[in-house]
Enzyme design. Structure first.
Site, PDB file in Angstrom:
ATOM      1  N   GLU A 103     -10.605  -1.791   3.893  1.00 19.57           N
ATOM      2  CA  GLU A 103      -9.288  -1.287   4.255  1.00 19.57           C
ATOM      3  C   GLU A 103      -9.069   0.084   3.611  1.00 19.57           C
ATOM      4  O   GLU A 103      -9.803   0.511   2.725  1.00 19.57           O
ATOM      5  CB  GLU A 103      -8.184  -2.247   3.783  1.00 19.57           C
ATOM      6  CG  GLU A 103      -8.197  -3.600   4.460  1.00 19.57           C
ATOM      7  CD  GLU A 103      -7.016  -4.467   4.047  1.00 19.57           C
ATOM      8  OE1 GLU A 103      -6.405  -5.069   4.945  1.00 19.57           O
ATOM      9  OE2 GLU A 103      -6.699  -4.540   2.842  1.00 19.57           O
ATOM     10  N   ASP A 146       0.793  -1.233   0.000  1.00 15.63           N
ATOM     11  CA  ASP A 146       0.000   0.000   0.000  1.00 15.63           C
ATOM     12  C   ASP A 146       0.828   1.288   0.000  1.00 15.63           C
ATOM     13  O   ASP A 146       1.812   1.407   0.737  1.00 15.63           O
ATOM     14  CB  ASP A 146      -0.890   0.064   1.246  1.00 15.63           C
ATOM     15  CG  ASP A 146      -1.761  -1.148   1.428  1.00 15.63           C
ATOM     16  OD1 ASP A 146      -1.815  -1.992   0.527  1.00 15.63           O
ATOM     17  OD2 ASP A 146      -2.393  -1.257   2.492  1.00 15.63           O
TER      18      ASP A 146
END
Length: 514
Positions: free
Chosen positions: A214, A34
């Site tokens: 998320e 990420d």
């Protein structure tokens, strides 16, 4: 026979490392997932990117760090490696973000630190049995960090409470945090005046479920052609997205500093490819840049298996975000996100060919040979006449060895696609889906014919396609063993139904900038 418009990219066999993207960020070595902590340093005119990083392997694992990179133009990157690390090897610095605390609301800075470089990181600290929110601050503009001595700053006693995104909300004079209670499918909204003491304002629930939520985000986005703006909530889904594995959805609505209220009940997909996840925007971006963000160009279904060598995973190209009213079908027009790729001043054309008004079957409409990098862009505007024979293709071809990546348009179905089924890397993986597709209404009608636009970039092992000025996008990785960039790119037209209004292909390279 069904007709379609296709772009095909083939490559020579050389060495694995050469498949590294030229413009999309990759770590120098190790594992990356990420994007985290993106911000713009207005003093030094520098973009900062942080990322989930395992420097010790090319798969996800602990200890997990934040890596760090910078760029002057979002296309040429300098990688600094690990920046914020966990206290124990079994722990991880999970996703979060960075803000510029201009007014020193946190009290972490003295007058010697330029207000434009008062950098505060807010992130999830992960242990085997907990996920809590921690703060660290930088006294050198984001290169090194001191951890706040009274961490954690937020703990709700839940092991799936993560990925804070924080921003300053000027109308209510407070910091706002959006954060996921991942397996409750809930985005919590908190407020703070000092970045260390947080109060719960509200919860947002809705959208496509999957297994968990998320990496949320919330930002005000301008509406094209107006003086208005709307708030957009971004939420990542993994696993179990409708596209398979990992993807991003978004919602358009209003935000008063306490509660996000969507305009409708629809969850919209940010990207229709398989490799676009955990999208985040840059804090403190200059006004002229607009809303800028990027995503991780991979999918948890196969990310750990991608056949690269010393490094694994890339980001997407940076994208500028706006909103615009567009037709979903002939009867319904809605506000939707437009995404446009950003090419910095370091990106120049090493080679370029343009052609207009290509009608009917022209099997070598445009051809460009590799001169230096084998990184290409293509820009095609075309119309479709359904009264004519629709059999045929528009395609771009390169190389030897018989492997290819295709992107194109099927006029019978009226849909765009990317097809990586003729690539051997990850071919045996059941989740490395061959084909992805997107439907869009025509960009416009001219002479009673539908007109479409397709822009794409092939950068190393990454293809990003932007349809009708970015109303829909398709982002996919592909792995052809030993590739050294595309050898040439060729647009072919073999359909009487397709009229290429204009086309341009470029080979892209990076030049040194000051």
């Amino acid at each position: 026979m069904r007709a379609f418009l296709a772009l095909i990219f083939l490559t020579f066999v050389m060495n694995v490392e050469s498949s590294r993207p030229l413009m999309a960020f990759t770590p120098s070595h190790g594992w990356m997932n990420d994007p985290n902590g993106q911000f713009y340093d207005s003093k030094n005119e520098l973009w900062h990117l942080y990322y989930q990083y395992n420097p010790n392997d090319t798969v996800w694992g602990t200890p997990l760090y934040w890596g760090h990179a910078t760029s002057k133009d979002l296309s040429t990157w300098k990688d600094y490696g690990a920046t914020i690390g966990p206290d124990r090897d079994e722990d991880g610095i999970f996703s979060g973000n960075i803000v510029v605390d201009h007014n020193n609301t946190s009290g972490f800075f003295n007058d010697s630190i330029d207000p434009r470089q008062r950098v505060v990181a807010i992130y999830t600290y992960n242990t085997e049995g907990s996920q809590t929110q921690h703060v660290a601050y930088s006294l050198d503009g984001g290169y090194t960090f001191e951890k706040y001595e009274h961490n954690p700053v937020l703990d709700v006693d839940n092991i799936n409470f993560r990925d804070p995104k924080v921003f300053w909300h000027e109308p209510t004079n407070q910091w706002i945090m959006v954060i996921a209670l991942s397996q409750q499918f809930k985005i919590q909204i908190y407020g703070s005046i000092d970045l260390t003491n947080w109060s719960l304002h509200s919860n947002f629930t809705g959208g496509l479920f999957g297994f968990q939520y998320e990496c949320p985000g919330l930002i005000e986005v301008p509406v094209e052609g107006t003086d208005e703006s709307k708030w957009v909530m971004f939420i990542a889904i993994n696993p179990g997205s409708p596209l398979g594995g990992s993807s991003n959805q978004y919602f358009i609505g209003s935000f008063d500093g306490f509660e996000f209220v969507p305009d409708d009940s629809q969850a919209r997909l940010m990207d229709y490819g398989k490799d676009f996840y955990a999208f985040q925007t840059f804090d403190n971006a200059p006004k002229e840049s607009g809303v800028v963000g990027l995503a991780w160009a991979s999918n948890w279904q196969y990310a750990n298996l991608a056949p690269t060598k010393e490094w694994r995973s890339s980001m997407t190209l940076a994208r500028q975000m706006t909103l615009a009213s567009r037709n979903m079908n002939p009867e319904t027009k809605v506000l939707s996100l437009l995404q446009k790729p950003i090419f910095g001043e370091s990106v120049v054309a090493a080679n370029k060919i343009s052609k207009r008004n290509i009608t009917g079957q022209d099997e070598q409409a445009v051809k460009i040979h590799k001169n230096s990098t084998g990184t290409f862009s293509f820009d095609i505007t075309f119309s479709v006449d359904s009264s004519k024979n629709q059999t045929g293709q528009l395609q771009v071809i390169s190389g030897q060895n018989g492997e290819s990546i295709r992107a194109g348009f099927d006029p019978t179905a009226g849909q765009f696609f990317v097809d990586r089924g003729n690539t051997s890397g990850l071919k045996e993986n059941p989740f490395f889906t061959d084909k992805t597709s997107a439907y869009v209404e025509p960009w416009k009608h001219q002479n009673d014919l539908p007109v479409y636009k397709m822009f794409g970039v092939i950068d190393g092992n990454l293809i990003e396609v932007f349809l009708n000025d970015g109303i829909a996008t398709l982002t996919n990785t592909f792995f052809i063993p030993g590739t050294e960039g595309l050898e040439y790119l060729e647009i072919e037209s073999s359909s009487d139904a397709i009229h290429i209004v204009e086309s341009e292909v470029k080979e892209l390279k990076l030049r040194a900038t000051s």
